[in-house]
Scaffold this active site. Sequence first.
Site, mmCIF file in Angstrom:
data_model
loop_
_atom_site.group_PDB
_atom_site.id
_atom_site.type_symbol
_atom_site.label_atom_id
_atom_site.label_comp_id
_atom_site.label_asym_id
_atom_site.label_seq_id
_atom_site.Cartn_x
_atom_site.Cartn_y
_atom_site.Cartn_z
ATOM 1 N N ASP A 62 23.945 -16.475 21.848
ATOM 2 C CA ASP A 62 23.844 -17.730 22.573
ATOM 3 C C ASP A 62 24.331 -18.904 21.738
ATOM 4 O O ASP A 62 24.147 -18.939 20.521
ATOM 5 C CB ASP A 62 22.378 -18.009 22.952
ATOM 6 C CG ASP A 62 21.918 -17.132 24.097
ATOM 7 O OD1 ASP A 62 22.751 -16.801 24.946
ATOM 8 O OD2 ASP A 62 20.724 -16.796 24.133
ATOM 9 N N MET A 67 12.720 -25.120 17.686
ATOM 10 C CA MET A 67 13.453 -24.118 16.919
ATOM 11 C C MET A 67 14.970 -24.207 17.053
ATOM 12 O O MET A 67 15.694 -23.876 16.115
ATOM 13 C CB MET A 67 12.971 -22.716 17.323
ATOM 14 C CG MET A 67 11.516 -22.479 16.961
ATOM 15 S SD MET A 67 10.907 -20.849 17.421
ATOM 16 C CE MET A 67 11.826 -19.810 16.286
ATOM 17 N N ASP A 109 11.614 -19.086 24.241
ATOM 18 C CA ASP A 109 12.486 -18.614 25.316
ATOM 19 C C ASP A 109 12.038 -19.091 26.699
ATOM 20 O O ASP A 109 12.811 -18.979 27.663
ATOM 21 C CB ASP A 109 12.545 -17.083 25.310
ATOM 22 C CG ASP A 109 13.472 -16.547 24.229
ATOM 23 O OD1 ASP A 109 14.246 -17.341 23.678
ATOM 24 O OD2 ASP A 109 13.407 -15.350 23.929
#
Length: 435
Positions: free
Chosen positions: A121, A341, A319
Amino acid sequence: MSSFRIKGGSALKGEIIPQGAKNEALQIISATLLTAEPVTLHKIPNIRDVNKLIELIGDMGAEVEKLDEESYRITAKEINVEFLESKEYKEKAASLRGSIMILGPLLARYGKAKIPKPGGDKIGRRRLDTHFLGFQALGAKFNYSSKDAFYSIDATDLNGKYIHLDEASVTGTANIIMAAVLSKGTTTLYNAACEPYIQQLCRMLNRMGAKISGLGSNLLHIEGVKQLGGTEHTLLPDMIEVGSFIGLAAMTQSEITIKGAGVEHLGLIPEVFRRLGIQMVIQNDDIIIPAQKHYEIDTFIDGSIMTVADAPWPGFTPDLLSIVLVTAIQAKGTVLVHQKMFESRLFFVDKLIDMGAQIILCDPHRATVIGLDRKQNLRGIKMSSPDIRAGVSLLIAALSAEGESVISNVEQIDRGYQNIDARLKALGANIERLD
């Protein structure tokens, strides 16, 4: 490149079963390289990143048998370590961030490995230091070639050590565990990640003959053994899918039952969504989300605006922050979403603003969502998926919006969610894949 065409604004209804956990799968599949004996795996998700990793270890010489739609038997009796020198390996490993997970097993069993700088990603800097510092502490020697962006590692003499990780990296912890199980002596791993997926990996390795204690804590003791045997392992339900379906139900005012959600392994996830005002009923291992016209964001005890931030387990998983953000769009109230993060993971909010959401992007890490409380519907637009989680967040927004939306680059979504369009259609979604 594929796209989704979505006609939003319809309520969904029905049952959905979460796939096996993607983040667990990448570790578990890599761990099969630690033994020459067969390892049978169940609930393997049919997604791009997992399929690429299975293909990669097959190219390396492992025998891969697909037993059914979700089960594989992998026998890594003979691995061709020379394949790591090939152009084909470099291309495949570089396109898959999960390829980093094969390092620990290869170093432990064969004493050497090579890895190109992995892909994944585009969500900001994702350093590999935790992996490499852990391997070096065990005795591995690194050489990086800037010419071809390859890391070469010599680990012919790995010895157990006390290692205090610089961060509680999930993949870093898993990789070091897999390198340590066949090392000489005892490894003590402090500040280790303790996610359910790490616990699952340790349980699997112990069944294979490893000696790991401290499961569920951030202090692990690993007594090295000479070899490991085969085993059978079933993956947990994917907690990120579970959270995504909770957000989907709320945004689309749908009644959805998540079957076999793995409730005991969800940690704070149900509580965080409850604090957004979302009702849910837990029956055995199922989560039932009733249709809600309105849901109101909680505040802190002193009345201040609620903040949802990510943290290492047992904190809230990063996430799901994208899902929390999009779910808050139609809530009553305000929430600050703090993504600590990854510095680029909130940049997709510009597309939500174009759809009519009231969001202030404070900086690369923080966004304030002022809920619309259903007083205004989102509108369909054309957009592109920048990463897995943002892509699904945009998909949820599109399903709740008036009119038609088109989301391009859905290969990013396919990397983390199996057959998502077909599964949503089964709930009544108006979604079409355009190739």
